[in-house]
Design an enzyme around this catalytic site. Structure first.
Site, PDB file in Angstrom:
ATOM      1  N   HIS A 174       6.475   6.029   4.902  1.00 24.77           N
ATOM      2  CA  HIS A 174       5.037   6.126   5.162  1.00 24.77           C
ATOM      3  C   HIS A 174       4.229   5.288   4.166  1.00 24.77           C
ATOM      4  CE1 HIS A 174       2.725   8.115   8.198  1.00 24.77           C
ATOM      5  NE2 HIS A 174       1.804   8.518   7.341  1.00 24.77           N
ATOM      6  N   TYR A 221      -8.742   5.523   3.480  1.00 19.29           N
ATOM      7  CA  TYR A 221      -8.368   4.237   2.888  1.00 19.29           C
ATOM      8  C   TYR A 221      -9.554   3.532   2.246  1.00 19.29           C
ATOM      9  CZ  TYR A 221      -4.038   5.093   5.298  1.00 19.29           C
ATOM     10  OH  TYR A 221      -2.864   5.677   5.719  1.00 19.29           O
TER      11      TYR A 221
END
Length: 300
Positions: free
Chosen positions: A242, A277
């Site tokens: 991931h 993010y």
């Protein structure tokens, strides 16, 4: 809970796997979460799902907190409970969802782990000398090139990749399909792997990536191979599949500032999921500021 009430649990899990296409990992967690709630109901003499109210759910969350469960775990258990009651509502078993207004304690935001561009370049710089290394490089290049989840990568078939068009068709969460671009390095690595694949794959096997036994590669095998390559390449940090997806999103956002585009590429249903993010991007900018701005630099 009496037997007739418990009989709804396997029906719910069948609904999760068949209709909602939940991952095996989520299914396992939900089974464990609801088992704990059933034990809580038994302790308080509740025999039917319709007897449960919001106060019972609050007492369950409080009991989990006292037992040492983290806020994130309690959030997931309440989510499992709400999903189960939504199913019972649909089936006309209950008239209300007692978990709707119950909130878990807030969990600290956990930023995803990433590796920077130089580390990624170092990780992917190994030579492919046989079929296993060719396969591993193809998997990791595709992870980083296209931001795939581990379950998405191991589920790929040969027909899902179009090297001429440089795209891959991905079956994501909830059975949603998306088509994402594949970068030049990944195309080259996959082309090399396809030449080697026939040495490993069973006849008639449609999986893009296979294991040593010739069947579709398992998620655990991918995790082990990624960690081993990170160690052999001297990264000095534990790398998991991931992390490629997180790094893909972070590096793309740093360069493009296109949050909506990154959302589409990752297959996020909600842009709020992608916004985490932006925190990573801000950290990156803050480091540059601290290192470069005359008023930010500390005196030596």
């Amino acid at each position: 809970m009496d037997e007739s009430a418990l009989a709804w649990l396997p029906k719910f899990f069948s609904h999760l796997s068949v209709e909602r296409r939940m991952s095996p990992h989520t299914d396992s967690n939900y089974r464990r979460d609801l088992k704990r709630f059933v034990a809580h109901c038994d302790k308080h003499g509740l025999t039917d799902w319709s007897k449960v109210d919001g106060q019972h759910v609050r007492s369950f969350a409080a009991a989990e907190h006292r037992s040492g469960a983290s806020p994130r775990t309690i959030q997931r258990r309440l989510s499992a409970l709400r999903s189960f009651y939504n199913f019972l509502l649909r089936e006309n078993v209950v008239k209300a969802n007692p978990g709707v207004e119950v909130q878990a304690p807030k969990a600290k935001k956990r930023l995803p782990s990433t590796i920077d561009v130089d580390q990624m370049t170092r990780l992917l710089s190994f030579r492919t000398v046989e079929e296993i290394s060719a396969r591993d490089k193809a998997m990791m290049e595709l992870f980083y090139s296209s931001g795939l989840r581990l379950s998405e990568l191991v589920g790929l078939d040969l027909t899902d990749i179009d090297l001429a068009d440089r795209t891959v068709r991905v079956l994501g969460k909830g059975g949603k399909t998306r088509v994402v671009p594949v970068g030049r390095y990944a195309v080259e690595a996959i082309s090399r792997w396809l030449l080697e694949r026939t040495k490993l794959a069973d006849v008639g096997n449609t999986a893009l990536f296979v294991g040593k036994r010739g069947d579709r590669i398992s998620p655990r095998s991918v995790q082990k191979q990624v960690a081993a390559w990170a160690q052999s390449q001297g990264l000095g940090v534990h790398v998991h599949p991931h992390m490629f997806r997180h790094s893909f999103a972070t590096h793309l956002l740093e360069s493009s500032q296109d949050l909506r585009g990154v959302q589409e590429l990752l297959g996020h249903a909600n842009i709020a999921t992608t916004q985490i993010y932006t925190h990573l991007d801000f950290q990156h900018l803050a480091k540059i500021y601290d290192a470069a701005h005359p008023r930010a630099r500390r005196k030596s």
